[in-house]
Design a protein around this motif. Sequence first.
Motif, PDB file in Angstrom:
ATOM      1  N   THR A  48      58.914  78.586  21.101  1.00  0.00           N
ATOM      2  CA  THR A  48      58.972  77.159  21.394  1.00  0.00           C
ATOM      3  C   THR A  48      57.737  76.486  20.819  1.00  0.00           C
ATOM      4  N   TRP A  49      57.901  75.229  20.389  1.00  0.00           N
ATOM      5  CA  TRP A  49      56.785  74.444  19.859  1.00  0.00           C
ATOM      6  C   TRP A  49      57.034  72.977  20.140  1.00  0.00           C
ATOM      7  N   ALA A  50      55.952  72.198  20.103  1.00  0.00           N
ATOM      8  CA  ALA A  50      56.012  70.811  20.570  1.00  0.00           C
ATOM      9  C   ALA A  50      56.556  69.825  19.541  1.00  0.00           C
ATOM     10  N   ALA A  51      56.187  69.941  18.282  1.00  0.00           N
ATOM     11  CA  ALA A  51      56.581  68.931  17.296  1.00  0.00           C
ATOM     12  C   ALA A  51      56.725  69.565  15.920  1.00  0.00           C
ATOM     13  N   PRO A  52      57.551  68.966  15.050  1.00  0.00           N
ATOM     14  CA  PRO A  52      57.667  69.480  13.688  1.00  0.00           C
ATOM     15  C   PRO A  52      56.300  69.525  13.015  1.00  0.00           C
ATOM     16  N   GLY A  53      56.036  70.585  12.306  1.00  0.00           N
ATOM     17  CA  GLY A  53      54.768  70.727  11.604  1.00  0.00           C
ATOM     18  C   GLY A  53      53.637  71.239  12.472  1.00  0.00           C
ATOM     19  N   ASN A  54      53.864  71.321  13.785  1.00  0.00           N
ATOM     20  CA  ASN A  54      52.843  71.811  14.699  1.00  0.00           C
ATOM     21  C   ASN A  54      52.770  73.333  14.561  1.00  0.00           C
ATOM     22  N   THR A  55      51.588  73.867  14.343  1.00  0.00           N
ATOM     23  CA  THR A  55      51.455  75.309  14.170  1.00  0.00           C
ATOM     24  C   THR A  55      51.268  76.034  15.499  1.00  0.00           C
ATOM     25  N   ALA A  56      51.047  75.311  16.598  1.00  0.00           N
ATOM     26  CA  ALA A  56      50.913  75.935  17.915  1.00  0.00           C
ATOM     27  C   ALA A  56      52.303  76.253  18.463  1.00  0.00           C
ATOM     28  N   TYR A  57      52.498  77.471  18.902  1.00  0.00           N
ATOM     29  CA  TYR A  57      53.775  77.884  19.454  1.00  0.00           C
ATOM     30  C   TYR A  57      53.546  78.881  20.577  1.00  0.00           C
ATOM     31  N   ARG A  58      54.613  79.155  21.315  1.00  0.00           N
ATOM     32  CA  ARG A  58      54.548  80.210  22.319  1.00  0.00           C
ATOM     33  C   ARG A  58      55.804  81.051  22.208  1.00  0.00           C
ATOM     34  N   ILE A  59      55.681  82.289  22.591  1.00  0.00           N
ATOM     35  CA  ILE A  59      56.821  83.198  22.645  1.00  0.00           C
ATOM     36  C   ILE A  59      57.043  83.506  24.119  1.00  0.00           C
ATOM     37  N   ALA A  60      58.261  83.287  24.589  1.00  0.00           N
ATOM     38  CA  ALA A  60      58.534  83.444  26.011  1.00  0.00           C
ATOM     39  C   ALA A  60      59.938  83.984  26.240  1.00  0.00           C
ATOM     40  N   VAL A  61      60.112  84.703  27.324  1.00  0.00           N
ATOM     41  CA  VAL A  61      61.440  85.094  27.780  1.00  0.00           C
ATOM     42  C   VAL A  61      61.967  83.925  28.596  1.00  0.00           C
ATOM     43  N   LEU A  62      63.100  83.385  28.180  1.00  0.00           N
ATOM     44  CA  LEU A  62      63.730  82.266  28.884  1.00  0.00           C
ATOM     45  C   LEU A  62      65.146  82.676  29.268  1.00  0.00           C
ATOM     46  N   PRO A  63      65.636  82.196  30.403  1.00  0.00           N
ATOM     47  CA  PRO A  63      67.023  82.508  30.762  1.00  0.00           C
ATOM     48  C   PRO A  63      67.990  81.863  29.776  1.00  0.00           C
ATOM     49  N   GLU A  64      69.066  82.580  29.499  1.00  0.00           N
ATOM     50  CA  GLU A  64      70.074  82.068  28.578  1.00  0.00           C
ATOM     51  C   GLU A  64      71.011  81.093  29.293  1.00  0.00           C
ATOM     52  N   CYS A  65      71.541  80.137  28.557  1.00  0.00           N
ATOM     53  CA  CYS A  65      72.499  79.179  29.109  1.00  0.00           C
ATOM     54  C   CYS A  65      73.710  79.967  29.627  1.00  0.00           C
ATOM     55  N   PRO A  66      74.147  79.711  30.853  1.00  0.00           N
ATOM     56  CA  PRO A  66      75.260  80.476  31.429  1.00  0.00           C
ATOM     57  C   PRO A  66      76.643  79.959  31.047  1.00  0.00           C
ATOM     58  N   VAL A  67      76.731  78.877  30.267  1.00  0.00           N
ATOM     59  CA  VAL A  67      78.020  78.274  29.935  1.00  0.00           C
ATOM     60  C   VAL A  67      78.752  79.135  28.901  1.00  0.00           C
ATOM     61  N   THR A  68      80.040  79.365  29.132  1.00  0.00           N
ATOM     62  CA  THR A  68      80.856  80.132  28.186  1.00  0.00           C
ATOM     63  C   THR A  68      81.745  79.197  27.379  1.00  0.00           C
ATOM     64  N   ALA A  69      82.169  79.664  26.243  1.00  0.00           N
ATOM     65  CA  ALA A  69      83.036  78.873  25.360  1.00  0.00           C
ATOM     66  C   ALA A  69      84.486  79.029  25.800  1.00  0.00           C
ATOM     67  N   ALA A  70      85.022  78.002  26.437  1.00  0.00           N
ATOM     68  CA  ALA A  70      86.419  78.052  26.883  1.00  0.00           C
ATOM     69  C   ALA A  70      87.359  78.243  25.696  1.00  0.00           C
ATOM     70  N   ALA A  71      86.993  77.674  24.548  1.00  0.00           N
ATOM     71  CA  ALA A  71      87.824  77.798  23.345  1.00  0.00           C
ATOM     72  C   ALA A  71      87.899  79.235  22.854  1.00  0.00           C
ATOM     73  N   LEU A  72      86.926  80.050  23.263  1.00  0.00           N
ATOM     74  CA  LEU A  72      86.920  81.458  22.858  1.00  0.00           C
ATOM     75  C   LEU A  72      87.293  82.360  24.032  1.00  0.00           C
ATOM     76  N   ASN A  73      88.087  81.849  24.945  1.00  0.00           N
ATOM     77  CA  ASN A  73      88.539  82.592  26.125  1.00  0.00           C
ATOM     78  C   ASN A  73      87.387  83.095  26.987  1.00  0.00           C
ATOM     79  N   GLY A  74      86.291  82.367  26.982  1.00  0.00           N
ATOM     80  CA  GLY A  74      85.158  82.746  27.816  1.00  0.00           C
ATOM     81  C   GLY A  74      84.397  83.954  27.319  1.00  0.00           C
ATOM     82  N   ASP A  75      84.683  84.392  26.098  1.00  0.00           N
ATOM     83  CA  ASP A  75      84.055  85.603  25.575  1.00  0.00           C
ATOM     84  C   ASP A  75      82.674  85.364  24.972  1.00  0.00           C
ATOM     85  N   SER A  76      82.283  84.123  24.832  1.00  0.00           N
ATOM     86  CA  SER A  76      81.029  83.829  24.151  1.00  0.00           C
ATOM     87  C   SER A  76      80.171  82.908  25.008  1.00  0.00           C
ATOM     88  N   LEU A  77      78.902  83.234  25.121  1.00  0.00           N
ATOM     89  CA  LEU A  77      77.954  82.380  25.831  1.00  0.00           C
ATOM     90  C   LEU A  77      77.330  81.387  24.870  1.00  0.00           C
TER      91      LEU A  77
END
Length: 90
Positions: A48-77
């Motif tokens: 993650t980073w704050a703005a385009p061109g910004n060289t400061a970033y962080r690496i983090a474990v973030l929870p994944e979005c729980p929404v599934t793709a109904a168009a794909l029969n719920g097989d894809s998050l």
Amino acid sequence: MLDGLGDAAFQAETDRLCQYQAGHEGEHVCLAQSQDHPDDTSTAWWVTWAAPGNTAYRIAVLPECPVTAAALNGDSLCLHPEGHPGDHSW
């Protein structure tokens, strides 16, 4: 560090682009690595980073979005972290 993680799903890249829709508010984000564990769970590592061109970033474990793709029969998050701005991505 990301390539050395146990159960790493792919080779990490050094150049990343924001995965969100253009014009979104808040931080930019890109999936950096995923760990696919033998127990059918996964861990998502994000850059993650704050703005385009910004060289400061962080690496983090973030929870994944729980929404599934109904168009794909719920097989894809949605491929964004939980609580992301804008549309879901498959």
